[in-house]
Design an enzyme around this catalytic site. Sequence first.
Site, PDB file in Angstrom:
ATOM      1  CE1 TYR A  93      -3.229   2.890   0.490  1.00 31.52           C
ATOM      2  CE2 TYR A  93      -4.147   1.633   2.315  1.00 31.52           C
ATOM      3  CZ  TYR A  93      -4.223   2.694   1.439  1.00 31.52           C
ATOM      4  OH  TYR A  93      -5.280   3.573   1.512  1.00 31.52           O
ATOM      5  CB  CYS A  94       0.897   4.319   0.110  1.00 34.83           C
ATOM      6  SG  CYS A  94       1.480   6.027   0.001  1.00 34.83           S
ATOM      7  CB  VAL A  95       5.674   4.603   0.989  1.00 37.42           C
ATOM      8  CG1 VAL A  95       5.196   4.193   2.359  1.00 37.42           C
ATOM      9  CG2 VAL A  95       7.193   4.570   0.959  1.00 37.42           C
TER      10      VAL A  95
END
Length: 563
Positions: free
Chosen positions: A296-298
């Site tokens: 998720y994301c980074v």
Amino acid sequence: MTDTPPAPDLKELQHWTWLMGRTQQMMLEAGLDAAAALPGAETPAARQVRDFWSDQLALWDRVTKPREPGEQPPEKDRRFSADAWRDNPYFAWIRQSYALMADHLLRGVDRIEGVDEKTRTQLRFAAKGFIDAASPSNFAFTNPEVIERTVQTRGQNLIDGMQKMLTDIGKGQLTHTDPDAFEVGRNLATTPGKVVKRTPLYELIQYAPATDTVLATPLVIFPPWINRFYILDLTPEKSFIRWAVEQGVTVFMVSWKSADATMADVTWDDYVAAQVEAVDTIRDLLGVPAVHAIGYCVAGTTLAATLAWLTAKGEADKVASATFFTAQVDFAQAGELTHFVDDEQLKLVAALSPEGFLDGRYMAATFNLLRGRDLIWNYVTNNYLLGKDYTAFDLLHWNGDTTNLPAKWHLSYLTDLYRDNRLVEPGSLSIHGTPLDLTTVATPSYIQAGREDHIAPAGSVWKLTDHFRGPTRFVLAGSGHIAGVVNPPAAGKYQYWTNEGAPASLDEFVAGATETKGSWWPDWIEWLRAHGARTVAATGARIPGEGALPGIEDAPGRYVKAR
């Protein structure tokens, strides 16, 4: 004793507003004539001045014409939803003057000559921030709701608001929701499970099965360490983890430690190595050749690097499939966060991290600035001016539950990825001495983006499909960076788009996409089963603590609660 004169009615207010407006209009007309007669009246600057005066005249004409209450259409801007912003001539003039000023300020930025597009975009972002801050709804004497409430409460709202403001100043962070309404482990992050491994960087949580049989290939989720993992395990009704467990998936979650001085030397290499370590731990525990992985994301950006690293080492088959929630690898069009990445900003980050970690409140403030109208000024008005009670909102509780970041990692992330975009240059970055090349990654990948995502724009997330050589499925979800992901099927909210063709760009994807109402989660689980449908009994090591790794403590563990 002289009687108090009655308060003026609406018609009388309109008369005096018209009288003042007419005198102002005469002055504006004279000024407009004078501006037209000046030398250089056809320059862009002169035209803008003339346009501004003309719009002011039109505004006065609109405001001073008598109107019946409720005659104008409803206001779409929530800041000005109160009837007084339209029906009271004085506040109507304030509101429309503000809108006029905002429009001309942004037009002025667009007309600046001699600046590159990046600079213009930064100027426009700064101008929007100033416009949001200058809204008359943010000030007590220009907000009719605040004035009315102050009269009703005899000023108690201002006392209550001052107390809230002083509390926020003391803790260095704006409060969005009732701080006592939620507690991790009590009514958030309550999916049953156990911590089965703890390292100085993360805890590994295994969740208890909810079905008699489970998919043979387990799932490990890597959440962003910029936030707490329980965004995917909010209340039971919103929990992605609980839902996945109920679909017959053996789920593991990595809970990252909030950085402190002991993590001053932690770099991106350590997070990549931690992802691989978690994968190997699960493989050994369950005796399986591979796992499914979500980033998720980074953590999704990091998962892409992990896949490239495993591929380079000949170990790509450890990950059967990869899912990316709003993750970027190509930062050429990385959105509004790039406004905070330049040499001066990087120096500031270093200065704010004397002990080797960045206080999470700084990152929270940055993300709030990206949506200042909703996440800052809305609460300045409601909390400090109107003195309203806090609401109970689980997502906003999570949003304010900050984590600290290792400074060395954070600076290299901003520099190497956001500023220099090196991850998509084959061989430019290395992990523990092994060069990374995303174009070698053949792992089947499910790529989810949010249509209204301002942190990881959909166009930027799409670029994952350009760099991986393996099969990809791209899904565009309604809403943004959080609500676009946390959208349980039972809620019946939003929609998602798919395209079974072979679009070469996001525009082509959208042009030929099929819209499906509701959550994209069922689409994902169907895709996951297509990459390993075999099931096994949910016994033995599939039960947390029953295998070679004993349960250390119950989920959600210790790290998620550490402050």
